[in-house]
Design a protein around this motif. Structure first.
Motif, mmCIF file in Angstrom:
data_model
loop_
_atom_site.group_PDB
_atom_site.id
_atom_site.type_symbol
_atom_site.label_atom_id
_atom_site.label_comp_id
_atom_site.label_asym_id
_atom_site.label_seq_id
_atom_site.Cartn_x
_atom_site.Cartn_y
_atom_site.Cartn_z
ATOM 1 N N HIS A 105 0.959 -1.056 -0.115
ATOM 2 C CA HIS A 105 0.241 -0.056 -0.009
ATOM 3 C C HIS A 105 0.806 1.325 0.051
ATOM 4 O O HIS A 105 0.696 2.204 -0.723
ATOM 5 C CB HIS A 105 -1.051 -0.036 1.265
ATOM 6 N N ILE A 116 -6.632 2.302 -3.919
ATOM 7 C CA ILE A 116 -5.807 1.112 -3.400
ATOM 8 C C ILE A 116 -6.963 0.420 -2.447
ATOM 9 O O ILE A 116 -7.612 1.006 -1.604
ATOM 10 C CB ILE A 116 -4.772 1.522 -2.509
ATOM 11 N N HIS A 118 -7.982 -3.101 -0.458
ATOM 12 C CA HIS A 118 -7.613 -4.081 0.407
ATOM 13 C C HIS A 118 -9.093 -5.105 0.706
ATOM 14 O O HIS A 118 -9.625 -5.039 1.208
ATOM 15 C CB HIS A 118 -7.282 -3.894 1.873
#
Length: 232
Positions: A105, A116, A118
């Motif tokens: 990240h 980004i 997750h």
């Protein structure tokens, strides 16, 4: 309809690709493994074998015409970073990247990508929220501490009005010209109700709720949490 490219056809990349197609878009799936590409060639709009870390190979895909490129490469952080850097060099404007670790990240964030992701962490949060508030079917954070939640009305709330349900929490008003509910900070607003195939977008305090209605509310976490005991 827009066109997207998904690089990395693991479980996450394939799931994203198929959902985009389900939503009416076209998708080019890219992977370096010929067997994986062959597996999904019939499911995707286009499936391409490509060395995702090689800028020259990616240039042949003409990715600048995509609405966005999703880098869904799994645990191979080096390949993910090289692919992302190549996309930036090629002038791709909107890049989303799946990050597997904190280090991943941090490095990707320096490359200036649009978002980004997750997946495991985000899904874990959603599962925890669902376990904590089982009456909430879906939720969406919209910024400034506000959330939109979808609540399914239980049998004991049949014929309860929105005003009765929200009680003192509700300060529900609407803009006279747009009919869009205003939500003063810290207050809960009823946005709409979905009842089978019908959608009701003008919800006032006298609106009567039915069992299995999907009620969409907007409010702060604190106020929605205060409301939760009334919904069980």
């Amino acid at each position: 309809m827009a066109h997207f490219t998904v690089i990395g056809l693991g479980r996450f990349g394939v799931a994203a690709s198929l959902e985009l197609i389900h939503l009416g878009h076209t998708v080019t799936g890219v992977d370096s493994d010929p067997k994986i590409v062959e597996k999904y060639v019939e499911s995707l709009t286009e499936a391409v074998i490509c060395d995702c870390a090689d800028e020259a190979s990616l240039r042949e895909l003409d990715l600048t015409n995509c609405e966005a490129v999703l880098v869904a490469i799994g645990e191979d952080m080096q390949s993910s970073l090289l692919c992302t850097l190549a996309l930036k060099n090629l002038g791709v404007q909107t890049i989303w990247v799946k990050a597997s670790t904190k280090a991943h990240h941090i490095i990707v964030s320096k490359l200036g990508v649009a978002r980004i992701i997750h997946p495991e962490e985000e899904m874990g949060i959603r599962v925890a929220q669902s376990l904590n508030y089982p009456m909430v079917n879906n939720f969406l954070a919209i910024g400034d501490g506000l959330y939109i939640v979808e609540i399914h009305i239980k049998a004991q709330l049949h014929h309860t009005t929105v005003g009765q349900l929200l009680g003192s929490l509700q300060e529900h008003s609407a803009d006279e010209q747009t009919n869009v509910p205003r939500n003063p900070k810290g207050k809960v607003a009823a946005l709409m109700v979905k009842r089978e195939h019908n959608v009701f977008s003008k919800i006032d305090s006298d609106f009567s709720l039915h069992t299995e209605d999907a009620l969409f509310l907007c409010g702060s976490r604190a106020e929605l949490k205060q409301l939760a005991p009334r919904l069980v």
